[in-house]
Design a protein around this motif. Structure first.
Motif, PDB file in Angstrom:
ATOM      1  N   SER A  86      79.986  32.454  48.008  1.00 44.58           N
ATOM      2  CA  SER A  86      81.274  31.783  48.224  1.00 44.58           C
ATOM      3  C   SER A  86      81.233  30.779  49.355  1.00 44.58           C
ATOM      4  CB  SER A  86      82.440  32.752  48.453  1.00 44.58           C
ATOM      5  OG  SER A  86      82.033  34.070  48.385  1.00 44.58           O
ATOM      6  N   GLU A  87      80.643  31.152  50.479  1.00 37.50           N
ATOM      7  CA  GLU A  87      80.714  30.237  51.624  1.00 37.50           C
ATOM      8  C   GLU A  87      79.721  29.078  51.527  1.00 37.50           C
ATOM      9  OE1 GLU A  87      83.221  30.415  53.468  1.00 37.50           O
ATOM     10  OE2 GLU A  87      83.882  32.384  52.766  1.00 37.50           O
ATOM     11  N   LEU A  88      78.444  29.391  51.311  1.00 33.66           N
ATOM     12  CA  LEU A  88      77.478  28.285  51.302  1.00 33.66           C
ATOM     13  C   LEU A  88      77.590  27.454  50.021  1.00 33.66           C
ATOM     14  CD1 LEU A  88      75.123  26.810  52.715  1.00 33.66           C
ATOM     15  CD2 LEU A  88      73.618  28.106  51.212  1.00 33.66           C
ATOM     16  N   LEU A  89      77.475  28.126  48.843  1.00 35.93           N
ATOM     17  CA  LEU A  89      77.516  27.355  47.589  1.00 35.93           C
ATOM     18  C   LEU A  89      78.823  26.581  47.471  1.00 35.93           C
ATOM     19  CD1 LEU A  89      75.771  29.686  44.952  1.00 35.93           C
ATOM     20  CD2 LEU A  89      74.786  27.840  46.319  1.00 35.93           C
ATOM     21  N   GLY A  90      79.904  27.179  47.942  1.00 36.75           N
ATOM     22  CA  GLY A  90      81.210  26.501  47.926  1.00 36.75           C
ATOM     23  C   GLY A  90      81.142  25.195  48.713  1.00 36.75           C
ATOM     24  N   ARG A  91      80.587  25.281  49.916  1.00 33.25           N
ATOM     25  CA  ARG A  91      80.491  24.072  50.753  1.00 33.25           C
ATOM     26  C   ARG A  91      79.533  23.045  50.156  1.00 33.25           C
ATOM     27  NH1 ARG A  91      82.118  27.978  53.987  1.00 33.25           N
ATOM     28  NH2 ARG A  91      83.394  27.535  55.810  1.00 33.25           N
ATOM     29  N   LEU A  92      78.415  23.529  49.600  1.00 38.03           N
ATOM     30  CA  LEU A  92      77.442  22.598  49.005  1.00 38.03           C
ATOM     31  C   LEU A  92      78.080  21.863  47.831  1.00 38.03           C
ATOM     32  CD1 LEU A  92      74.105  24.649  49.001  1.00 38.03           C
ATOM     33  CD2 LEU A  92      74.843  22.894  50.615  1.00 38.03           C
ATOM     34  N   ASN A  93      78.794  22.647  47.010  1.00 40.65           N
ATOM     35  CA  ASN A  93      79.484  22.089  45.856  1.00 40.65           C
ATOM     36  C   ASN A  93      80.384  20.942  46.244  1.00 40.65           C
ATOM     37  OD1 ASN A  93      79.414  22.463  43.190  1.00 40.65           O
ATOM     38  ND2 ASN A  93      80.348  24.505  43.227  1.00 40.65           N
ATOM     39  N   LYS A  94      81.192  21.212  47.278  1.00 39.55           N
ATOM     40  CA  LYS A  94      82.134  20.214  47.761  1.00 39.55           C
ATOM     41  C   LYS A  94      81.411  18.962  48.227  1.00 39.55           C
ATOM     42  CE  LYS A  94      86.268  22.021  49.844  1.00 39.55           C
ATOM     43  NZ  LYS A  94      86.532  22.678  51.129  1.00 39.55           N
ATOM     44  N   ALA A  95      80.250  19.168  48.858  1.00 33.12           N
ATOM     45  CA  ALA A  95      79.498  18.034  49.403  1.00 33.12           C
ATOM     46  C   ALA A  95      78.587  17.409  48.345  1.00 33.12           C
ATOM     47  CB  ALA A  95      78.678  18.493  50.599  1.00 33.12           C
ATOM     48  N   GLY A  96      78.626  17.963  47.116  1.00 31.17           N
ATOM     49  CA  GLY A  96      77.787  17.419  46.047  1.00 31.17           C
ATOM     50  C   GLY A  96      76.298  17.651  46.284  1.00 31.17           C
ATOM     51  N   LEU A  97      75.970  18.762  46.942  1.00 38.26           N
ATOM     52  CA  LEU A  97      74.560  19.055  47.232  1.00 38.26           C
ATOM     53  C   LEU A  97      74.094  20.262  46.431  1.00 38.26           C
ATOM     54  CD1 LEU A  97      74.812  18.748  51.124  1.00 38.26           C
ATOM     55  CD2 LEU A  97      73.612  17.148  49.607  1.00 38.26           C
ATOM     56  N   SER A  98      72.777  20.332  46.196  1.00 32.32           N
ATOM     57  CA  SER A  98      72.236  21.510  45.517  1.00 32.32           C
ATOM     58  C   SER A  98      71.523  22.357  46.563  1.00 32.32           C
ATOM     59  CB  SER A  98      71.260  21.086  44.434  1.00 32.32           C
ATOM     60  OG  SER A  98      70.115  20.526  45.030  1.00 32.32           O
ATOM     61  N   ILE A  99      71.139  23.550  46.152  1.00 36.84           N
ATOM     62  CA  ILE A  99      70.520  24.478  47.099  1.00 36.84           C
ATOM     63  C   ILE A  99      69.220  23.898  47.675  1.00 36.84           C
ATOM     64  CG2 ILE A  99      69.283  25.822  45.320  1.00 36.84           C
ATOM     65  CD1 ILE A  99      71.035  27.323  48.364  1.00 36.84           C
ATOM     66  N   GLU A 100      68.510  23.115  46.853  1.00 38.38           N
ATOM     67  CA  GLU A 100      67.242  22.528  47.319  1.00 38.38           C
ATOM     68  C   GLU A 100      67.445  21.598  48.512  1.00 38.38           C
ATOM     69  OE1 GLU A 100      67.894  22.906  44.112  1.00 38.38           O
ATOM     70  OE2 GLU A 100      66.061  23.036  42.895  1.00 38.38           O
ATOM     71  N   ASN A 101      68.579  20.902  48.550  1.00 34.11           N
ATOM     72  CA  ASN A 101      68.787  20.029  49.704  1.00 34.11           C
ATOM     73  C   ASN A 101      69.952  20.473  50.579  1.00 34.11           C
ATOM     74  OD1 ASN A 101      70.754  19.085  47.877  1.00 34.11           O
ATOM     75  ND2 ASN A 101      69.347  17.488  47.168  1.00 34.11           N
ATOM     76  N   SER A 102      70.102  21.788  50.663  1.00 32.77           N
ATOM     77  CA  SER A 102      71.126  22.346  51.546  1.00 32.77           C
ATOM     78  C   SER A 102      70.806  22.011  52.997  1.00 32.77           C
ATOM     79  CB  SER A 102      71.161  23.868  51.388  1.00 32.77           C
ATOM     80  OG  SER A 102      71.901  24.435  52.455  1.00 32.77           O
ATOM     81  N   PRO A 103      71.798  21.500  53.746  1.00 30.26           N
ATOM     82  CA  PRO A 103      71.543  21.191  55.156  1.00 30.26           C
ATOM     83  C   PRO A 103      71.375  22.461  56.000  1.00 30.26           C
ATOM     84  CG  PRO A 103      73.837  20.761  54.592  1.00 30.26           C
ATOM     85  CD  PRO A 103      73.152  21.123  53.321  1.00 30.26           C
ATOM     86  N   ILE A 104      71.766  23.608  55.421  1.00 29.41           N
ATOM     87  CA  ILE A 104      71.636  24.867  56.164  1.00 29.41           C
ATOM     88  C   ILE A 104      70.580  25.701  55.452  1.00 29.41           C
ATOM     89  CG2 ILE A 104      72.839  26.981  56.846  1.00 29.41           C
ATOM     90  CD1 ILE A 104      75.448  25.176  56.682  1.00 29.41           C
ATOM     91  N   ASP A 105      69.499  26.029  56.150  1.00 28.93           N
ATOM     92  CA  ASP A 105      68.444  26.778  55.466  1.00 28.93           C
ATOM     93  C   ASP A 105      68.710  28.281  55.487  1.00 28.93           C
ATOM     94  OD1 ASP A 105      67.702  27.697  57.942  1.00 28.93           O
ATOM     95  OD2 ASP A 105      65.940  26.406  58.114  1.00 28.93           O
ATOM     96  N   ALA A 106      67.891  29.001  54.724  1.00 30.05           N
ATOM     97  CA  ALA A 106      68.117  30.433  54.533  1.00 30.05           C
ATOM     98  C   ALA A 106      67.978  31.222  55.829  1.00 30.05           C
ATOM     99  CB  ALA A 106      67.150  30.969  53.486  1.00 30.05           C
TER     100      ALA A 106
END
Ligand code: ADP
Ligand code: MG
Ligand code: ZN
Length: 476
Positions: A348-368
């Motif tokens: 909910s928190e990370l994927l939600g924010r990535l979605n909003k920013a139009g980013l995919s997990i591969e280029n997430s600005p926040i790493d695991a």
């Protein structure tokens, strides 16, 4: 009533460094006709040599789907003339493929699984590309001889949902196995869809049509829906035999319909015969050992996530459907994050924010590592959930990834120390004597007011669990 029958043929471009029968590189986007040699240009006298890496990757898929991996397989020539195929035949495996039989389990909406039997998976060489420009065409042979693995299913699917579930499972499997990048836009994962209908209860299959080269899950579903309707109407109108015959059709994206590509009159005669230039492909023990080196696959992951980590089936299916997501989640756990909390923060928190920013997990600005550390800090009450969200928001906009420094900088350290919280509580109670009286004479609802005031006075840093506990103590 009719039943839909579907069988799929999936072409997966193997991610080998070099082509299937020569040492030309497979790199994408090079200058036209630069990745070529006498073999992949089909010049007379050039001889093919099988690429071992391609064979091992095909075998790896075989082991992953419980198939028979043949220690000896053969190559055949499939003849056809087309400008992008200078040899006028394609080298493929017809009679004895490297991988035969096998099974893929698809995940259905209700959480159950269905077994789809596999026919075979065979190695074959891709053709080049015809490029049409205005009134002329050009041929680029960079792709000529690139290794493909054609994976063929039995006609075991009964709806477009099942067909799409099958494709998704196969797609994620080849990506976990790292045998293909399976990029659908670039055509490295594309499929032919075979569709027929039969009256419910009838055992014999109806006549199938093959819809060629579809490269999106959405189009697969749409093409099946269209074809089922076309065939059903023909049946109901009494013209099934005239209108539904074994043919190749294509999916016209713009028109949203399937169209005949090759009728039965033009049915190709491929004149298959064993390729005399290639000896049988015999696999060695060394190749078998290498092919069996296998990552944990989605089914095993789902089982482990649900049974050992206590994660809900739905979440486990979502996360394992893509290896990037699964690996991200697992790396979070390595930072000490509690699985159930980690999954919520991830989905909910990370994927939600990535979605909003139009980013995919591969280029997430926040790493695991960072998110895992953050979640561990929430689990051990160093910060509150609210504080965690504030840090995530901050990270989406700023450079710093140092969780400890941000807790400090944003003043989010949660106070769990009894003494500090009691000081605040005592002050609140002293300033609200009247409300304390009302509470004691039965107005239970005021408890929430005291909690709210305490949290506010602590600027949200007091541990809410502790606040509740200590307030109850003081008010009893
Ligand atoms: P071909 O070699 O001509 O392509 P195959 O018998 O190998 O034909 O079948 C190709 C694909 O068609 C397979 O995926 C198979 O499951 C599927 N198929 C075969 N018969 C039917 C049918 N009646 N309806 C739907 N799919 C079918
Ligand atoms: Mg076929
Ligand atoms: Zn070459």
């Amino acid at each position: 009533m009719f039943e839909t029958v579907i069988g799929l043929e999936v072409h997966v471009q193997l991610n080998t460094k070099t082509k299937l029968f020569c040492s030309c590189p497979t790199s994408f986007g090079e200058h036209q006709n630069s990745n070529t040699c006498p073999t992949c240009l089909a010049l007379p006298g050039a001889l093919p040599v099988v690429n071992k890496e391609a064979a091992i990757k095909a075998m790896r898929l075989g082991y992953a789907i419980n198939a028979n991996v043949n220690h000896t397989s053969h190559f055949d020539r499939k003849s056809y003339f087309y400008p992008d195929s200078p040899s006028a035949y394609q080298i493929t495996q017809l009679a004895k493929a490297i991988v035969q039989k096998g099974e893929v389990f698809i995940d259905l909406e209700d959480g159950s699984q269905k077994r789809i039997g596999m026919t075979q998976a065979h190695l074959e060489a891709d053709a080049g590309k015809n490029i049409h420009e205005g009134d002329h065409s050009k041929v680029d042979l960079n792709r000529s001889g690139t290794p493909l693995l054609e994976i063929v299913s039995n006609p075991d699917m009964r709806s477009s949902e099942e067909a799409v579930a099958f494709l998704k499972k196969l797609h994620s499997t080849v990506r976990y196995l790292d045998i293909s990048d399976a990029n659908m836009q670039e055509g490295s994962f594309r499929c032919d869809v075979n569709v027929s209908i039969r009256p419910k209860g009838q055992e014999a299959f109806g006549t199938r049509v093959e819809i060629k080269n579809i490269n999106s899950f959405k189009f697969v579903a749409a093409a099946i829906a269209y074809e089922v309707q076309r065939q059903t109407e023909a049946y109901e109108d009494g013209v099934y035999d005239e209108e539904v015959y074994q043919e190749t059709r294509l999916w016209d994206v713009e028109a949203g319909e399937t169209r005949s590509m090759r009728g039965k009159e033009e049915a190709a005669d491929y004149r298959y015969f064993p390729d005399p230039d290639l000896r049988p492909l015999i696999v060695t023990q060394e190749m078998i050992d290498e092919a069996k080196i296998m990552p944990e696959l989605p089914d095993a992951k789902v089982k482990r996530y649900t049974e050992e980590l206590g994660i809900k089936m739905y979440d486990a299916l979502v996360i394992t459907s893509d290896k990037e997501m699964a690996y991200y989640f697992e790396e979070m756990l390595e930072q000490g994050a509690v699985p159930k909390t980690a999954i919520t923060w991830f989905t909910s928190e990370l994927l939600g924010r990535l979605n909003k920013a139009g980013l995919s997990i591969e280029n997430s600005p926040i790493d695991a590592k960072t998110l895992g550390t953050l979640v561990a800090k929430i689990s051990d009450d160093t910060i509150s959930g609210k504080g965690g969200k504030e840090i995530l928001d901050h990270m989406m906009e700023n450079e710093s990834r140092d969780v400890d420094a941000l807790i400090e900088e944003l003043g989010l350290a949660q106070v769990s120390d009894d003494g500090a919280i009691l000081d605040i509580i005592d002050e609140i109670l002293a300033n609200n004597q009247d409300k304390v009286e009302q509470y004691k004479s039965g107005k239970d609802k005021l408890f929430g007011f005291f909690v709210g005031q305490t949290m506010k006075a602590s600027k949200g840093t007091a541990n809410p669990g502790k606040v509740n506990e200590l307030l109850k103590q003081r008010l009893s």
